[in-house]
Enzyme design. Structure first.
Site, PDB file in Angstrom:
ATOM      1  N   CYS A  57       0.869  -1.191   0.000  1.00 13.28           N
ATOM      2  CA  CYS A  57       0.000   0.000   0.000  1.00 13.28           C
ATOM      3  C   CYS A  57       0.895   1.226   0.000  1.00 13.28           C
ATOM      4  O   CYS A  57       2.045   1.159  -0.438  1.00 13.28           O
ATOM      5  CB  CYS A  57      -0.996  -0.040   1.156  1.00 13.28           C
ATOM      6  SG  CYS A  57      -0.260  -0.024   2.800  1.00 13.28           S
ATOM      7  N   ARG A  68      -3.394  -0.612   5.505  1.00 16.13           N
ATOM      8  CA  ARG A  68      -3.965  -1.704   4.713  1.00 16.13           C
ATOM      9  C   ARG A  68      -3.047  -2.912   4.556  1.00 16.13           C
ATOM     10  O   ARG A  68      -3.473  -4.051   4.816  1.00 16.13           O
ATOM     11  CB  ARG A  68      -4.374  -1.170   3.329  1.00 16.13           C
ATOM     12  CG  ARG A  68      -5.507  -0.173   3.384  1.00 16.13           C
ATOM     13  CD  ARG A  68      -5.641   0.585   2.076  1.00 16.13           C
ATOM     14  NE  ARG A  68      -4.515   1.478   1.847  1.00 16.13           N
ATOM     15  CZ  ARG A  68      -4.317   2.194   0.754  1.00 16.13           C
ATOM     16  NH1 ARG A  68      -5.177   2.070  -0.251  1.00 16.13           N
ATOM     17  NH2 ARG A  68      -3.284   2.996   0.660  1.00 16.13           N
ATOM     18  N   ASP A 112      -7.886   3.757   0.952  1.00 10.59           N
ATOM     19  CA  ASP A 112      -7.019   4.297   1.998  1.00 10.59           C
ATOM     20  C   ASP A 112      -7.873   4.829   3.154  1.00 10.59           C
ATOM     21  O   ASP A 112      -8.659   5.755   2.974  1.00 10.59           O
ATOM     22  CB  ASP A 112      -6.194   5.431   1.367  1.00 10.59           C
ATOM     23  CG  ASP A 112      -5.182   6.009   2.327  1.00 10.59           C
ATOM     24  OD1 ASP A 112      -5.262   5.710   3.537  1.00 10.59           O
ATOM     25  OD2 ASP A 112      -4.312   6.768   1.861  1.00 10.59           O
TER      26      ASP A 112
END
Ligand code: 4NP
Length: 183
Positions: A35, A41, A153
């Site tokens: 990420c 994440r 996000d």
């Protein structure tokens, strides 16, 4: 046999390619979750996959890691909010953030990006066309959230955003596990 129903994605092909490489070297498959910050994440994806693969034999259990493109959080534990929502699902996230490196394409068989920007950055970083075949999009494995086209996000969201990430990751890692053990 598990099938990914999203049309036109390369996700299953990328897993097949990864399993073929791992088999040829007689070792478990190596997966890198990717990420931006590597504090929300991707460490959650790594922790969740570790958790759901916990009952696999050492020979079959995938080797997992995560990394991010930003690098500004290097050395940090995952975001406090992510650790909190993950702990409610029995996950303890202990990964330390690190920046992705071109050499990760040599070591890992499958590199899974969370959103458009990660996927595009992965293609830019990949040193060869063969390396690009190792890239896939995490949300393509989310069969219950079929219309999700990314793992968004959550950094500037409330806790709902973090829960949403975990729901998507639970779905996607379940599919990944099935593909790896060929259920
Ligand atoms: P992640 O979330 O990519 O899921 O780890 C973010 C964490 C930090 C930042 C951006 C995204 N940041 O810009 O610091």
């Amino acid at each position: 046999m598990t099938e990914i129903k999203k049309p036109g994605t390369n996700a299953e092909k990328a897993v097949e390619n990864a399993l073929r490489i791992a088999r040829s070297e007689e070792r478990p498959v190596r997966i890198l979750f990717v990420c931006l910050g590597n504090i929300c994440r991707s460490p959650a994806a790594e922790g969740m996959m570790q958790h759901i693969c916990g009952d696999m034999s050492p020979a079959q259990r995938p080797e997992l890691d995560s990394a991010g493109f930003y690098g500004g959080h290097a050395g940090e534990l995952p975001d406090r909010r992510m650790r909190m929502v993950a702990s409610r699902r029995g996950l303890v996230l202990t990964h330390r953030s690190r920046k992705i490196h071109e050499s990760d394409f040599d070591y890992f068989d499958l590199l899974l990006g969370m959103d458009d920007s990660n996927i595009s950055d992965l293609h830019d970083l990949a040193p060869t066309p063969e390396a690009e075949c190792k890239i896939a999009r995490m949300s393509d494995f989310a069969v219950n959230y079929q219309y999700a086209d990314c793992v968004p996000d959550p950094y500037y969201d409330g806790l709902d955003g973090f829960e949403n990430v975990l729901n998507l990751l639970e779905d996607a890692t379940t599919t990944l596990r099935k593909l790896i053990i060929r259920e």
